[in-house]
Design an enzyme around this catalytic site. Structure first.
Site, PDB file in Angstrom:
ATOM      1  N   THR A 194      48.421  13.680 103.905  1.00 49.09           N
ATOM      2  CA  THR A 194      48.645  13.413 102.483  1.00 49.09           C
ATOM      3  C   THR A 194      47.940  12.150 102.010  1.00 49.09           C
ATOM      4  OG1 THR A 194      50.340  13.138 100.776  1.00 49.09           O
ATOM      5  CG2 THR A 194      50.842  12.196 102.909  1.00 49.09           C
ATOM      6  N   ARG A 195      47.597  12.141 100.705  1.00 51.44           N
ATOM      7  CA  ARG A 195      47.036  10.935 100.076  1.00 51.44           C
ATOM      8  C   ARG A 195      47.874  10.558  98.860  1.00 51.44           C
ATOM      9  NH1 ARG A 195      44.006  14.355  96.294  1.00 51.44           N
ATOM     10  NH2 ARG A 195      44.029  12.683  94.772  1.00 51.44           N
ATOM     11  N   HIS A 199      57.340  13.548  97.387  1.00 51.49           N
ATOM     12  CA  HIS A 199      58.509  13.800  96.550  1.00 51.49           C
ATOM     13  C   HIS A 199      59.365  14.855  97.251  1.00 51.49           C
ATOM     14  CE1 HIS A 199      56.635  11.254  93.659  1.00 51.49           C
ATOM     15  NE2 HIS A 199      55.559  12.022  93.625  1.00 51.49           N
ATOM     16  N   HIS A 202      57.710  17.978  98.741  1.00 55.73           N
ATOM     17  CA  HIS A 202      56.962  17.752  99.986  1.00 55.73           C
ATOM     18  C   HIS A 202      57.922  17.660 101.169  1.00 55.73           C
ATOM     19  CE1 HIS A 202      54.417  15.756  96.847  1.00 55.73           C
ATOM     20  NE2 HIS A 202      53.570  16.631  97.360  1.00 55.73           N
ATOM     21  N   ARG A 288      47.697  24.422  99.139  1.00 53.81           N
ATOM     22  CA  ARG A 288      46.866  24.937  98.060  1.00 53.81           C
ATOM     23  C   ARG A 288      45.881  23.832  97.696  1.00 53.81           C
ATOM     24  NH1 ARG A 288      46.525  25.032  92.762  1.00 53.81           N
ATOM     25  NH2 ARG A 288      46.167  27.035  91.760  1.00 53.81           N
ATOM     26  N   ASP A 289      44.603  24.174  97.567  1.00 50.84           N
ATOM     27  CA  ASP A 289      43.577  23.217  97.161  1.00 50.84           C
ATOM     28  C   ASP A 289      43.576  21.956  98.037  1.00 50.84           C
ATOM     29  OD1 ASP A 289      41.474  22.371  95.580  1.00 50.84           O
ATOM     30  OD2 ASP A 289      42.764  21.337  94.150  1.00 50.84           O
ATOM     31  N   HIS A 290      43.579  22.158  99.349  1.00 47.69           N
ATOM     32  CA  HIS A 290      43.597  21.041 100.302  1.00 47.69           C
ATOM     33  C   HIS A 290      42.378  20.136 100.078  1.00 47.69           C
ATOM     34  CE1 HIS A 290      44.842  19.365 104.279  1.00 47.69           C
ATOM     35  NE2 HIS A 290      43.568  18.991 104.301  1.00 47.69           N
ATOM     36  N   ALA A 291      42.627  18.824  99.979  1.00 48.48           N
ATOM     37  CA  ALA A 291      41.557  17.832  99.776  1.00 48.48           C
ATOM     38  C   ALA A 291      40.612  18.217  98.640  1.00 48.48           C
ATOM     39  CB  ALA A 291      40.772  17.601 101.069  1.00 48.48           C
ATOM     40  N   ARG A 447      20.117  -5.600  86.297  1.00 48.13           N
ATOM     41  CA  ARG A 447      21.104  -5.150  85.302  1.00 48.13           C
ATOM     42  C   ARG A 447      22.341  -4.602  86.030  1.00 48.13           C
ATOM     43  NH1 ARG A 447      18.903  -3.943  79.816  1.00 48.13           N
ATOM     44  NH2 ARG A 447      16.632  -3.961  79.887  1.00 48.13           N
TER      45      ARG A 447
HETATM   46  S1  PPS Z   1      22.523  -5.445  80.637  1.00 54.98           S
HETATM   47  O1  PPS Z   1      21.476  -4.439  80.614  1.00 54.98           O
HETATM   48  O2  PPS Z   1      23.823  -4.864  80.320  1.00 54.98           O
HETATM   49  O3  PPS Z   1      22.544  -6.202  81.901  1.00 54.98           O
HETATM   50  O4  PPS Z   1      22.175  -6.464  79.457  1.00 54.98           O
HETATM   51  P1  PPS Z   1      23.101  -7.642  78.883  1.00 54.98           P
HETATM   52  O5  PPS Z   1      23.644  -8.476  79.975  1.00 54.98           O
HETATM   53  O6  PPS Z   1      24.104  -7.050  77.933  1.00 54.98           O
HETATM   54  O7  PPS Z   1      22.104  -8.525  78.096  1.00 54.98           O
HETATM   55  C1  PPS Z   1      21.574  -8.077  76.924  1.00 54.98           C
HETATM   56  C2  PPS Z   1      21.224  -9.252  76.015  1.00 54.98           C
HETATM   57  O8  PPS Z   1      20.072  -9.895  76.527  1.00 54.98           O
HETATM   58  C3  PPS Z   1      19.039 -10.003  75.530  1.00 54.98           C
HETATM   59  N1  PPS Z   1      17.824  -9.413  76.149  1.00 54.98           N
HETATM   60  C4  PPS Z   1      17.571  -8.113  76.421  1.00 54.98           C
HETATM   61  N2  PPS Z   1      18.260  -6.965  76.201  1.00 54.98           N
HETATM   62  C5  PPS Z   1      17.737  -5.815  76.621  1.00 54.98           C
HETATM   63  N3  PPS Z   1      16.564  -5.691  77.267  1.00 54.98           N
HETATM   64  C6  PPS Z   1      15.821  -6.815  77.511  1.00 54.98           C
HETATM   65  N4  PPS Z   1      14.672  -6.703  78.174  1.00 54.98           N
HETATM   66  C7  PPS Z   1      16.339  -8.069  77.096  1.00 54.98           C
HETATM   67  N5  PPS Z   1      15.877  -9.351  77.190  1.00 54.98           N
HETATM   68  C8  PPS Z   1      16.803 -10.142  76.617  1.00 54.98           C
HETATM   69  C9  PPS Z   1      19.566  -9.363  74.290  1.00 54.98           C
HETATM   70  O9  PPS Z   1      19.825 -10.428  73.416  1.00 54.98           O
HETATM   71  C10 PPS Z   1      20.890  -8.716  74.667  1.00 54.98           C
HETATM   72  O10 PPS Z   1      21.969  -9.132  73.850  1.00 54.98           O
HETATM   73  P2  PPS Z   1      22.808  -8.182  72.896  1.00 54.98           P
HETATM   74  O11 PPS Z   1      24.110  -8.912  72.693  1.00 54.98           O
HETATM   75  O12 PPS Z   1      23.019  -6.852  73.564  1.00 54.98           O
HETATM   76  O13 PPS Z   1      22.019  -8.096  71.646  1.00 54.98           O
END
Ligand code: PPS
Length: 568
Positions: A194-195, A199, A202, A288-291, A447
């Site tokens: 079980t995960r 009750h 069971h 029924r529907d194990h895992a 990112r």
């Molecule tokens: S991410 O993709 O979620 O990691 O981006 P984030 O940390 O939200 O950062 C986005 C803000 O950085 C500025 N900025 C850019 N955005 C998008 N692409 C590129 N290449 C880039 N370079 C700088 C931009 O001001 C974003 O701010 P917001 O608040 O979204 O306008």
């Protein structure tokens, strides 16, 4: 009829003295830091839970397992147990070389002689093992989005078990369980996998299964890795301990299994059977529907409800463990007892509470009747899952730069603070990039790292009962999903797609960045020269074109209220 085999199952550990020597030598070897899933796999490899495997699969074994559920020597084995690593690590390793396998704290648990190195066809693996190359399946998602691109295979030499500080007395290796059964004179043992919390249904089912098989009962819950969103194992173990008292004394044992489940339905059932066989068990309950992994991306079940029972039945002779098929038990009000659903005559009142309904009642602090569960279990669940209005949660805005994420997030924060009750933290894109991620740029890798950091902080805030409001661009769906999983372990994740069209964001161009991006002066700019995956099913979608901020923030508040996260 299955006869119990009391002989020890082979382990991969060397003696204590050799382990001390090997540990020193292994310090010099190239070392791989195991992921949590690999650590679970290694533990069961080393302690014999995965016998006859002697290490992570070689390419030949892998091909056999993926295509025909068989190792190269013909033995039945349904699940690929693979050591996935990064390309960089794989490139530095020669065939024939030994590597050290370390846990997340850097402790050397084992060495492995690398006999094979290959790039797997993951789509093929997903199709064959999980039945579909569909990322709605948690293991397919893991395969494509978390597992490394290269597999290493080879025999493992065990140095020491992974260390567990929790529930030590409740953890047994296969040989410890075998010894326990021998000592107690238990010749027939039926295991229940079980995960979930147990009750009354069971308890009734397992009790009946033991009686039918004329066997003792082993409650064998998985505490390694289960399905994202499951009740955490600390809570579950406390629930199991409460239920254990309800069985006749000395008929039942509970032991924790540090398995990383894959939710692979039929194949998983066979795998579970082989693992239990290794633990000295003679019978295994398959329900029924194990895992089962839940619904696929088209909204249908991945597997038929009885596919697991079918596949198990086909192989049980060879496995040497007998299936006890799970009967779906329901409560008959007139007789005040649980009975198998298929044995109930028409005209009586049948009561049932689904998993979804149980979660709803817990979330809303509603009554959970005694016929459904034991008061001790309900108490534990309520402690962990207080009503949603008392839990932490995360609001995660995503959308283009200039879409209005930060503005709405700020307005929302102020409104929530005005309401009071829970601390609120704003993790705005720009603020995070200044404080948490100042060294990062805008490549996919950076990112993703940025968003994972935000997710980590948000999940900690959520765990501790606060409100985290995040407002990054977060352009990649897989990363948003990973953050959702991190947060949902502790509370609600409310994804809000700020869907203001690109043309509008560009027309606003508040920071003058779009102009620079169009001129090629800013590279990798989301929407212009970098991708954005539109969220498929966010909790809410907002378009800020021609709508004032206050109205948008109000829409979010209504959503939160509707989800029970804030009081009406
Ligand atoms: S991410 O993709 O979620 O990691 O981006 P984030 O940390 O939200 O950062 C986005 C803000 O950085 C500025 N900025 C850019 N955005 C998008 N692409 C590129 N290449 C880039 N370079 C700088 C931009 O001001 C974003 O701010 P917001 O608040 O979204 O306008």
């Amino acid at each position: 009829m299955q006869k119990q085999n009391f002989a020890p199952v082979p382990e991969l550990y060397v003696s204590y003295d050799s382990a001390q020597k090997l540990k020193v030598e292994a310090g010099e070897l190239p070392s791989h830091d195991l992921t949590p899933r690999q650590t679970c796999d290694l533990e069961l490899l080393m302690n014999g839970g995965f016998a006859p495997l002697k290490g992570f699969l070689s390419q030949e074994d892998y091909d056999g397992v993926v295509n025909d559920m068989r190792l190269a020597d013909g033995s039945l084995w349904p699940m690929p147990i693979t050591l996935d690593v990064s390309e960089k690590f794989a490139d530095a390793i020669e065939i024939g070389q030994d590597i050290a396998l370390r846990d997340q704290e850097g402790v050397i648990l084992a060495t492995m002689t690398v006999t094979d190195k290959w790039v797997p066809d993951k789509a093929h693996e997903a199709q064959k093992v999980f039945g579909a190359d569909d990322s709605a399946h948690p293991a397919v998602n893991y395969l494509h989005n978390q597992a490394g691109p290269v597999y290493l295979g080879g025999p493992v030499t065990g140095i020491q078990q992974p260390i567990h500080y929790d529930f030590r007395a409740r953890r047994d290796t296969p040989n410890e369980l075998r010894a326990y059964f021998r000592k107690m004179g238990w010749r027939r043992v039926v295991a229940f996998q079980t995960r979930n919390p147990l009750h009354r249904a069971h308890q009734e089912l397992t009790f009946r299964a033991a009686r039918e098989a004329q066997a003792n009962l082993l409650i064998h819950p998985v505490v390694g890795m289960t399905k994202p969103g499951d009740v955490d194992h600390f809570t579950r173990v406390r629930c199991y301990e409460a239920v254990l008292d309800k069985y006749p004394a000395a008929t039942t044992h509970m032991s924790l299994l540090n398995l990383a489940m894959r939710m692979a339905g039929p194949r998983e059932a066979v795998w579970h059977g082989l693992i239990r066989k290794n633990h000295g068990v003679t019978h295994f309950i398959v329900g029924r529907d194990h895992a089962g992994p839940g619904k696929n991306s088209a909204g249908d079940d991945f597997y038929g409800p009885y596919d697991a029972q079918e596949l198990f039945k086909q192989h049980q002779e060879e496995m040497g463990i007998e299936m006890v098929p799970f009967k779906h038990m329901v409560y008959v009000q007139e007789r005040a007892q649980y009975e198998p659903a298929d044995e109930i005559e028409e005209g009586v009142t049948v009561l049932n509470i689904s998993g979804t309904e149980l979660r709803r009642r817990l979330q809303e602090g509603l009554e959970i009747p005694e016929w459904f569960s034991f008061p001790e279990v309900v108490k534990e669940l309520r402690r962990t899952r207080p009503p949603r209005a008392n839990q932490g949660f995360t609001v995660f805005f995503t959308g283009f730069s200039g879409s209005g994420k930060s503005t709405v997030a700020n307005a929302l924060m102020v409104k929530l603070m005005e309401m009071g009750g829970r601390p609120v933290t704003l993790l705005d894109g720009d603020i995070v990039r200044k404080n948490l991620s100042s060294e990062l740029g805008f490549s996919k890798e950076h990112r993703d790292l940025n968003i994972r950091r935000i997710g980590y902080v948000a999940s900690e805030i959520t765990k501790n009962g606060g409100i985290a409001i995040c407002a990054p661009i977060a352009p990649y769906a897989t990363t948003r999903r990973a953050v959702r999983e991190d947060v949902e372990a502790f509370g609600a994740f409310v994804e809000i797609h700020v869907a203001t069209p690109l043309e509008e964001c560009e027309a606003r161009d508040r920071k003058g960045l779009y102009k620079l991006a169009r001129a090629g002066k800013i590279k990798e700019f989301t929407g212009i020269s970098d991708p954005y995956d539109v969220p498929e099913s966010p909790e809410l979608r907002l378009d800020t074109t021609n709508v004032d901020v206050d109205h948008c923030a109000h829409q979010v508040l209504l959503k939160l209220e509707n989800m029970g996260l804030i009081a009406a």
